[in-house]
Scaffold this motif. Structure first.
Motif, PDB file in Angstrom:
ATOM      1  N   ALA A 171       0.833  -1.201   0.000  1.00 55.41           N
ATOM      2  CA  ALA A 171       0.000   0.000   0.000  1.00 55.41           C
ATOM      3  C   ALA A 171       0.866   1.248   0.000  1.00 55.41           C
ATOM      4  N   GLY A 172       2.138   1.086  -0.279  1.00 56.12           N
ATOM      5  CA  GLY A 172       3.008   2.262  -0.303  1.00 56.12           C
ATOM      6  C   GLY A 172       3.560   2.568   1.069  1.00 56.12           C
ATOM      7  N   ILE A 173       3.343   1.664   2.007  1.00 58.50           N
ATOM      8  CA  ILE A 173       3.884   1.843   3.348  1.00 58.50           C
ATOM      9  C   ILE A 173       4.765   0.633   3.602  1.00 58.50           C
ATOM     10  N   ALA A 174       6.046   0.897   3.867  1.00 55.60           N
ATOM     11  CA  ALA A 174       6.969  -0.223   4.064  1.00 55.60           C
ATOM     12  C   ALA A 174       6.579  -0.972   5.323  1.00 55.60           C
ATOM     13  N   SER A 175       6.437  -2.294   5.220  1.00 56.12           N
ATOM     14  CA  SER A 175       6.040  -3.032   6.412  1.00 56.12           C
ATOM     15  C   SER A 175       7.250  -3.495   7.212  1.00 56.12           C
ATOM     16  N   SER A 176       8.457  -3.434   6.609  1.00 49.44           N
ATOM     17  CA  SER A 176       9.619  -3.925   7.351  1.00 49.44           C
ATOM     18  C   SER A 176       9.924  -3.038   8.560  1.00 49.44           C
ATOM     19  N   ALA A 177       9.679  -1.729   8.444  1.00 54.21           N
ATOM     20  CA  ALA A 177      10.016  -0.824   9.559  1.00 54.21           C
ATOM     21  C   ALA A 177       9.172  -1.156  10.782  1.00 54.21           C
ATOM     22  N   SER A 178       7.851  -1.244  10.609  1.00 54.86           N
ATOM     23  CA  SER A 178       6.997  -1.508  11.771  1.00 54.86           C
ATOM     24  C   SER A 178       7.166  -2.949  12.250  1.00 54.86           C
ATOM     25  N   ALA A 179       7.343  -3.878  11.303  1.00 54.72           N
ATOM     26  CA  ALA A 179       7.450  -5.290  11.688  1.00 54.72           C
ATOM     27  C   ALA A 179       8.728  -5.525  12.505  1.00 54.72           C
ATOM     28  N   LEU A 180       9.856  -5.037  11.988  1.00 55.34           N
ATOM     29  CA  LEU A 180      11.109  -5.321  12.689  1.00 55.34           C
ATOM     30  C   LEU A 180      11.266  -4.500  13.955  1.00 55.34           C
ATOM     31  N   SER A 181      10.677  -3.296  13.982  1.00 55.12           N
ATOM     32  CA  SER A 181      10.804  -2.550  15.249  1.00 55.12           C
ATOM     33  C   SER A 181       9.909  -3.177  16.305  1.00 55.12           C
ATOM     34  N   SER A 182       8.710  -3.663  15.927  1.00 55.38           N
ATOM     35  CA  SER A 182       7.871  -4.291  16.966  1.00 55.38           C
ATOM     36  C   SER A 182       8.535  -5.571  17.483  1.00 55.38           C
ATOM     37  N   LEU A 183       9.192  -6.303  16.589  1.00 55.24           N
ATOM     38  CA  LEU A 183       9.877  -7.524  17.034  1.00 55.24           C
ATOM     39  C   LEU A 183      11.089  -7.185  17.921  1.00 55.24           C
ATOM     40  N   ALA A 184      11.831  -6.161  17.523  1.00 48.43           N
ATOM     41  CA  ALA A 184      12.995  -5.745  18.345  1.00 48.43           C
ATOM     42  C   ALA A 184      12.522  -5.317  19.732  1.00 48.43           C
ATOM     43  N   LEU A 185      11.421  -4.587  19.796  1.00 51.31           N
ATOM     44  CA  LEU A 185      10.886  -4.156  21.095  1.00 51.31           C
ATOM     45  C   LEU A 185      10.487  -5.375  21.928  1.00 51.31           C
ATOM     46  N   CYS A 186       9.873  -6.364  21.273  1.00 49.86           N
ATOM     47  CA  CYS A 186       9.475  -7.581  22.002  1.00 49.86           C
ATOM     48  C   CYS A 186      10.706  -8.277  22.590  1.00 49.86           C
ATOM     49  N   ILE A 187      11.750  -8.404  21.769  1.00 54.24           N
ATOM     50  CA  ILE A 187      12.936  -9.122  22.242  1.00 54.24           C
ATOM     51  C   ILE A 187      13.601  -8.360  23.393  1.00 54.24           C
ATOM     52  N   CYS A 188      13.631  -7.039  23.299  1.00 57.09           N
ATOM     53  CA  CYS A 188      14.189  -6.247  24.414  1.00 57.09           C
ATOM     54  C   CYS A 188      13.322  -6.414  25.660  1.00 57.09           C
ATOM     55  N   SER A 189      12.006  -6.535  25.476  1.00 61.40           N
ATOM     56  CA  SER A 189      11.126  -6.751  26.638  1.00 61.40           C
ATOM     57  C   SER A 189      11.365  -8.120  27.273  1.00 61.40           C
ATOM     58  N   VAL A 190      11.617  -9.120  26.453  1.00 58.86           N
ATOM     59  CA  VAL A 190      11.905 -10.449  26.998  1.00 58.86           C
ATOM     60  C   VAL A 190      13.175 -10.359  27.857  1.00 58.86           C
ATOM     61  N   GLU A 191      14.159  -9.688  27.316  1.00 58.42           N
ATOM     62  CA  GLU A 191      15.414  -9.539  28.070  1.00 58.42           C
ATOM     63  C   GLU A 191      15.137  -8.834  29.400  1.00 58.42           C
ATOM     64  N   LYS A 192      14.297  -7.803  29.323  1.00 56.50           N
ATOM     65  CA  LYS A 192      13.967  -7.043  30.529  1.00 56.50           C
ATOM     66  C   LYS A 192      13.250  -7.935  31.544  1.00 56.50           C
ATOM     67  N   GLN A 193      12.353  -8.780  31.043  1.00 58.23           N
ATOM     68  CA  GLN A 193      11.640  -9.682  31.954  1.00 58.23           C
ATOM     69  C   GLN A 193      12.582 -10.704  32.582  1.00 58.23           C
ATOM     70  N   LEU A 194      13.600 -11.091  31.815  1.00 60.61           N
ATOM     71  CA  LEU A 194      14.488 -12.142  32.308  1.00 60.61           C
ATOM     72  C   LEU A 194      15.635 -11.639  33.171  1.00 60.61           C
ATOM     73  N   LYS A 195      16.121 -10.469  32.827  1.00 58.90           N
ATOM     74  CA  LYS A 195      17.316 -10.000  33.530  1.00 58.90           C
ATOM     75  C   LYS A 195      16.983  -9.359  34.859  1.00 58.90           C
ATOM     76  N   GLU A 196      17.829  -9.573  35.804  1.00 61.74           N
ATOM     77  CA  GLU A 196      17.614  -9.024  37.141  1.00 61.74           C
ATOM     78  C   GLU A 196      17.675  -7.499  37.104  1.00 61.74           C
TER      79      GLU A 196
END
Ligand code: DP6
Length: 367
Positions: free
Chosen positions: A124-149
């Motif tokens: 639709a003229g909107i790149a989906s990689s930017a939102s897709a990869l940033s939401s995934l990166a945020l999720c992975i950082c949140s997992v780290e946050k949940q796991l790390k002391e």
């Protein structure tokens, strides 16, 4: 990193968090539209020039990441896009996770279930990689946050997410924030994450509508990554870097003063320069079509005639983003209906506006 270092790292995590019951994190991250274009890379996914974007509000990717410790420590990834298998995206997601493994070694021992959904149509003229990869990166950082002391605060969290998102897709580094976002201005190798625009933004520029005029939903003939690599030996590379730097600092100044005429001049120059660089690459390629050209002409003619405040920009594709302030909404929407819609593929447009950035929605909030 050595195997023993991985194990050492994993021992730092709370054991109960690595139980067999999958936990989950969810992030919604917006698409963004670049006003100063990132075009050309150096080193490890670093931009050759500064870019500045506006995060959108409605168009976003929602990613849910469920994780648990893998049996026998043998990590595995299951990926679904819009509820279905999507081999091309899955390959990109797996390559991304491989790339960030050195920063998150625990992922190697986890079973990950990644469910990604876009609320805007593909092509639709909107790149989906930017939102897709940033939401995934945020999720992975949140997992780290949940796991790390220990954990060190919001700013570091977003910086880290932006750094990681960048490794997946350059423009994704900017989707970690709302409003206006800059990336790559230092030019001295410290551009490994994007930052929210720190300079002042005049009231009339704080909120802009963006109507995407969809002239074609065909898949792109050439990917952004291929386009970026053609900048390596581009005859205009050095001049492009200088031009982008000037446009970048002038746009920041214009956002401050709120001069819409100057804003228009800069962002249209950026969009047309991006496509001129594509035309003059070796091999050259054309992503705009007849309708894109007609729309740009009509926008300029109507603006000349009526003084309407609106400015176009394009990403690496033929669809036109038309930006305008709230006070012009009725006028521009009528103009779109009367003069531009007929040039769009099946009359399709998509309305969006400046957004506040990523959110962590409730699990039952679907999109
Ligand atoms: C024209 O971020 O899609 O949209 O880093 O290879 O994933 P990769 O490229 P990508 O490039 C975006 C190019 C652009 C301009 C911009 O968004 O700044």
């Amino acid at each position: 990193m050595s195997e023993s270092k991985y194990l050492e790292e994993i021992l730092q995590f709370k054991r109960e968090d690595l139980s067999s019951i999958a936990k989950s994190v969810i992030w919604k991250a917006p698409a963004n539209i670049a006003l100063i274009k990132y075009w050309g890379k150096k080193g490890n996914q670093l931009p050759i020039n500064p870019s500045l974007s506006m995060s959108l509000s409605s168009s976003h990717t929602r990613t849910e990441l469920q994780y648990r410790k893998a049996e026998n420590n043998y990590g595995r990834i299951t990926f679904k896009f819009n509820g279905e298998k999507h081999p091309a995206f899955e390959e990109r997601v797996k390559a991304f996770i491989d790339k960030i493994l050195p920063f998150f070694p625990f992922l190697k021992y986890m079973e990950l279930f990644i469910y990604s959904k876009n609320n805007f149509p593909h092509s639709a003229g909107i790149a989906s990689s930017a939102s897709a990869l940033s939401s995934l990166a945020l999720c992975i950082c949140s997992v780290e946050k949940q796991l790390k002391e220990e954990y060190s605060g919001t700013e570091d969290f977003l910086q880290k997410a932006s750094y990681m998102a960048r490794l997946g897709s350059g423009s994704a580094a900017r989707s970690v924030y709302g409003h206006y976002v800059e990336w790559g201005a230092s030019g001295n190798g410290t551009d490994d994450f994007a930052t929210p625009l720190t300079s002042e933004v005049s009231e009339n520029m704080e909120f802009l509508y963006d109507t995407v005029l969809i002239t074609s939903s065909e898949p792109k003939k050439i990917s952004s990554s291929q386009g970026h690599s053609l900048m390596n030996d581009h005859p205009y590379k050095e001049d492009r870097i200088s031009q982008a730097r000037i446009n970048f600092s002038q746009l920041k100044e214009t956002l401050k003063t709120g001069n819409f005429e100057k804003f228009t001049e800069i962002i249209e120059n950026e969009a047309l320069s991006l496509h001129a660089l594509m035309l003059s690459s070796n091999p050259g390629f054309i992503l705009i079509n007849d309708a894109s050209i007609k729309i740009m002409d009509r926008v300029r003619a109507y603006r000349q005639e009526t003084g309407a405040q609106m400015a176009f920009t394009l990403d690496a594709g033929p669809n036109i983003h038309l930006l305008y302030p709230a006070e012009e909404k009725e006028n521009i929407r009528n103009f779109i209906d009367n003069k531009l819609r007929g040039l769009c593929e099946s009359g399709r447009t998509l309305n969006d506006f400046t957004g506040n950035g990523p959110e962590q929605p409730d699990k039952d909030q679907n999109l």
